[in-house]
Motif scaffolding. Structure first.
Motif, mmCIF file in Angstrom:
data_model
loop_
_atom_site.group_PDB
_atom_site.id
_atom_site.type_symbol
_atom_site.label_atom_id
_atom_site.label_comp_id
_atom_site.label_asym_id
_atom_site.label_seq_id
_atom_site.Cartn_x
_atom_site.Cartn_y
_atom_site.Cartn_z
ATOM 1 N N VAL A 152 0.872 -1.173 0.000
ATOM 2 C CA VAL A 152 0.000 0.000 0.000
ATOM 3 C C VAL A 152 0.904 1.217 0.000
ATOM 4 O O VAL A 152 1.825 1.309 0.823
ATOM 5 N N VAL A 153 0.659 2.125 -0.912
ATOM 6 C CA VAL A 153 1.380 3.394 -0.925
ATOM 7 C C VAL A 153 0.350 4.492 -0.706
ATOM 8 O O VAL A 153 -0.663 4.556 -1.402
ATOM 9 N N ALA A 154 0.598 5.313 0.318
ATOM 10 C CA ALA A 154 -0.402 6.301 0.724
ATOM 11 C C ALA A 154 0.225 7.680 0.850
ATOM 12 O O ALA A 154 1.322 7.839 1.403
ATOM 13 N N ALA A 155 -0.497 8.662 0.338
ATOM 14 C CA ALA A 155 -0.077 10.051 0.464
ATOM 15 C C ALA A 155 -0.254 10.512 1.905
ATOM 16 O O ALA A 155 -0.912 9.848 2.714
ATOM 17 N N SER A 156 0.320 11.646 2.215
ATOM 18 C CA SER A 156 0.276 12.161 3.589
ATOM 19 C C SER A 156 -0.597 13.410 3.761
ATOM 20 O O SER A 156 -1.020 13.704 4.871
ATOM 21 N N TRP A 157 -0.862 14.154 2.676
ATOM 22 C CA TRP A 157 -1.687 15.357 2.772
ATOM 23 C C TRP A 157 -3.107 15.002 3.199
ATOM 24 O O TRP A 157 -3.601 13.934 2.856
ATOM 25 N N HIS A 158 -3.760 15.896 3.914
ATOM 26 C CA HIS A 158 -5.145 15.719 4.386
ATOM 27 C C HIS A 158 -5.213 14.509 5.331
ATOM 28 O O HIS A 158 -5.803 13.471 5.023
ATOM 29 N N VAL A 159 -4.607 14.680 6.484
ATOM 30 C CA VAL A 159 -4.355 13.597 7.433
ATOM 31 C C VAL A 159 -5.616 12.803 7.777
ATOM 32 O O VAL A 159 -5.599 11.567 7.742
ATOM 33 N N GLU A 160 -6.703 13.470 8.114
ATOM 34 C CA GLU A 160 -7.909 12.750 8.538
ATOM 35 C C GLU A 160 -8.447 11.867 7.412
ATOM 36 O O GLU A 160 -8.789 10.699 7.622
ATOM 37 N N VAL A 161 -8.484 12.396 6.200
ATOM 38 C CA VAL A 161 -8.954 11.622 5.051
ATOM 39 C C VAL A 161 -8.012 10.450 4.803
ATOM 40 O O VAL A 161 -8.444 9.307 4.611
ATOM 41 N N MET A 162 -6.714 10.724 4.816
ATOM 42 C CA MET A 162 -5.740 9.667 4.527
ATOM 43 C C MET A 162 -5.742 8.584 5.594
ATOM 44 O O MET A 162 -5.617 7.402 5.281
ATOM 45 N N ASP A 163 -5.892 8.962 6.855
ATOM 46 C CA ASP A 163 -5.978 7.951 7.916
ATOM 47 C C ASP A 163 -7.185 7.046 7.689
ATOM 48 O O ASP A 163 -7.107 5.828 7.867
ATOM 49 N N GLY A 164 -8.315 7.628 7.266
ATOM 50 C CA GLY A 164 -9.503 6.822 6.979
ATOM 51 C C GLY A 164 -9.290 5.891 5.804
ATOM 52 O O GLY A 164 -9.657 4.712 5.860
ATOM 53 N N LEU A 165 -8.701 6.403 4.723
ATOM 54 C CA LEU A 165 -8.431 5.559 3.556
ATOM 55 C C LEU A 165 -7.495 4.413 3.910
ATOM 56 O O LEU A 165 -7.728 3.256 3.516
ATOM 57 N N LEU A 166 -6.447 4.714 4.647
ATOM 58 C CA LEU A 166 -5.480 3.682 5.026
ATOM 59 C C LEU A 166 -6.106 2.656 5.959
ATOM 60 O O LEU A 166 -5.887 1.449 5.796
ATOM 61 N N ASP A 167 -6.914 3.090 6.900
ATOM 62 C CA ASP A 167 -7.616 2.150 7.785
ATOM 63 C C ASP A 167 -8.547 1.238 6.979
ATOM 64 O O ASP A 167 -8.623 0.035 7.232
ATOM 65 N N GLY A 168 -9.247 1.812 6.003
ATOM 66 C CA GLY A 168 -10.130 1.007 5.160
ATOM 67 C C GLY A 168 -9.358 -0.031 4.363
ATOM 68 O O GLY A 168 -9.775 -1.188 4.260
ATOM 69 N N ALA A 169 -8.230 0.372 3.801
ATOM 70 C CA ALA A 169 -7.400 -0.579 3.045
ATOM 71 C C ALA A 169 -6.905 -1.692 3.961
ATOM 72 O O ALA A 169 -6.932 -2.877 3.585
ATOM 73 N N ARG A 170 -6.491 -1.345 5.154
ATOM 74 C CA ARG A 170 -6.018 -2.366 6.107
ATOM 75 C C ARG A 170 -7.136 -3.337 6.482
ATOM 76 O O ARG A 170 -6.900 -4.533 6.621
ATOM 77 N N ARG A 171 -8.357 -2.830 6.639
ATOM 78 C CA ARG A 171 -9.492 -3.720 6.939
ATOM 79 C C ARG A 171 -9.720 -4.696 5.790
ATOM 80 O O ARG A 171 -9.952 -5.891 6.009
ATOM 81 N N ALA A 172 -9.658 -4.203 4.572
ATOM 82 C CA ALA A 172 -9.844 -5.083 3.411
ATOM 83 C C ALA A 172 -8.745 -6.135 3.359
ATOM 84 O O ALA A 172 -9.024 -7.328 3.129
ATOM 85 N N LEU A 173 -7.518 -5.723 3.564
ATOM 86 C CA LEU A 173 -6.403 -6.674 3.521
ATOM 87 C C LEU A 173 -6.588 -7.765 4.569
ATOM 88 O O LEU A 173 -6.325 -8.938 4.307
ATOM 89 N N LYS A 174 -7.055 -7.379 5.727
ATOM 90 C CA LYS A 174 -7.325 -8.364 6.778
ATOM 91 C C LYS A 174 -8.476 -9.292 6.374
ATOM 92 O O LYS A 174 -8.390 -10.515 6.514
ATOM 93 N N ASP A 175 -9.563 -8.710 5.863
ATOM 94 C CA ASP A 175 -10.715 -9.518 5.445
ATOM 95 C C ASP A 175 -10.343 -10.508 4.343
ATOM 96 O O ASP A 175 -10.892 -11.610 4.282
ATOM 97 N N TYR A 176 -9.414 -10.114 3.479
ATOM 98 C CA TYR A 176 -8.997 -10.960 2.361
ATOM 99 C C TYR A 176 -7.783 -11.832 2.729
ATOM 100 O O TYR A 176 -7.189 -12.465 1.870
ATOM 101 N N ARG A 177 -7.438 -11.834 4.002
ATOM 102 C CA ARG A 177 -6.395 -12.690 4.576
ATOM 103 C C ARG A 177 -4.997 -12.413 4.017
ATOM 104 O O ARG A 177 -4.176 -13.325 3.905
ATOM 105 N N VAL A 178 -4.713 -11.174 3.690
ATOM 106 C CA VAL A 178 -3.366 -10.806 3.257
ATOM 107 C C VAL A 178 -2.470 -10.725 4.486
ATOM 108 O O VAL A 178 -2.800 -10.035 5.453
ATOM 109 N N GLU A 179 -1.375 -11.438 4.424
ATOM 110 C CA GLU A 179 -0.447 -11.478 5.547
ATOM 111 C C GLU A 179 0.696 -10.493 5.312
ATOM 112 O O GLU A 179 1.317 -10.494 4.261
#
Length: 162
Positions: free
Chosen positions: A21-48
């Motif tokens: 996952v490569v994530a930008a840093s601008w707009h911290v609140e938005v980016m934290d949400g996007l990154l958290d969502g990606a991490r949830r998907a990776l977990k749901d799809y069993r990515v280690e």
């Protein structure tokens, strides 16, 4: 607003995929949400052990995604946000990010999840960021799309059909 017509998709087992996952840093609140969502998907799809890289802004996503694709990742999820302002900056950055990430996908034949929000206002970005108050979770959707595409590419390379 988008969101209508999205396919209903259940997580599949992607434990054997190398994902970054490569994530930008601008707009911290938005980016934290996007990154958290990606991490949830990776977990749901069993990515280690997905690799997470941060870059300054959305413009820098493509070069980092290219470097990751060169390292043999099966999928790269790109997360960023560009909010329209009063200058042509918005168009230039959106176009460069889109074209660059598309080039990474085609040049390396790697699944690239496009999680770049291109919004007129910060409120629109927050509504798509996967926060508790958001209507959409584009970080999750981008990661899921990259994973499903990576699995489809594996099938194609092995000569399998559905």
């Amino acid at each position: 607003m988008a969101g209508h017509g999205a396919p209903e998709q259940r997580p599949i087992d992607c434990h054997d995929l190398r994902v970054a996952v490569v994530a930008a840093s601008w707009h911290v609140e938005v980016m934290d949400g996007l990154l958290d969502g990606a991490r949830r998907a990776l977990k749901d799809y069993r990515v280690e052990e997905p690799r997470v890289i941060r870059v300054p802004g959305t413009f820098e996503l493509a070069v980092a995604a290219d470097a990751l694709a060169r390292q043999g990742y099966d999928a790269v999820v790109a997360l960023g946000v560009v909010i329209r302002g009063g200058t042509p900056h918005f168009e230039y950055v959106c176009s460069a990010a889109t074209d660059g990430l598309n080039r990474v996908a085609l040049d390396h034949q790697v699944a690239v999840g496009f999680g770049v929000l291109t919004c007129d206002t910060e409120e629109q970005a927050l509504d798509r960021a996967g926060l508790d108050s958001s209507r959409e979770d584009k970080g999750y959707e981008a990661a899921a799309a990259a994973l499903v595409t990576a699995m489809a590419l594996k099938k194609i390379r092995r000569g399998y059909d559905d």
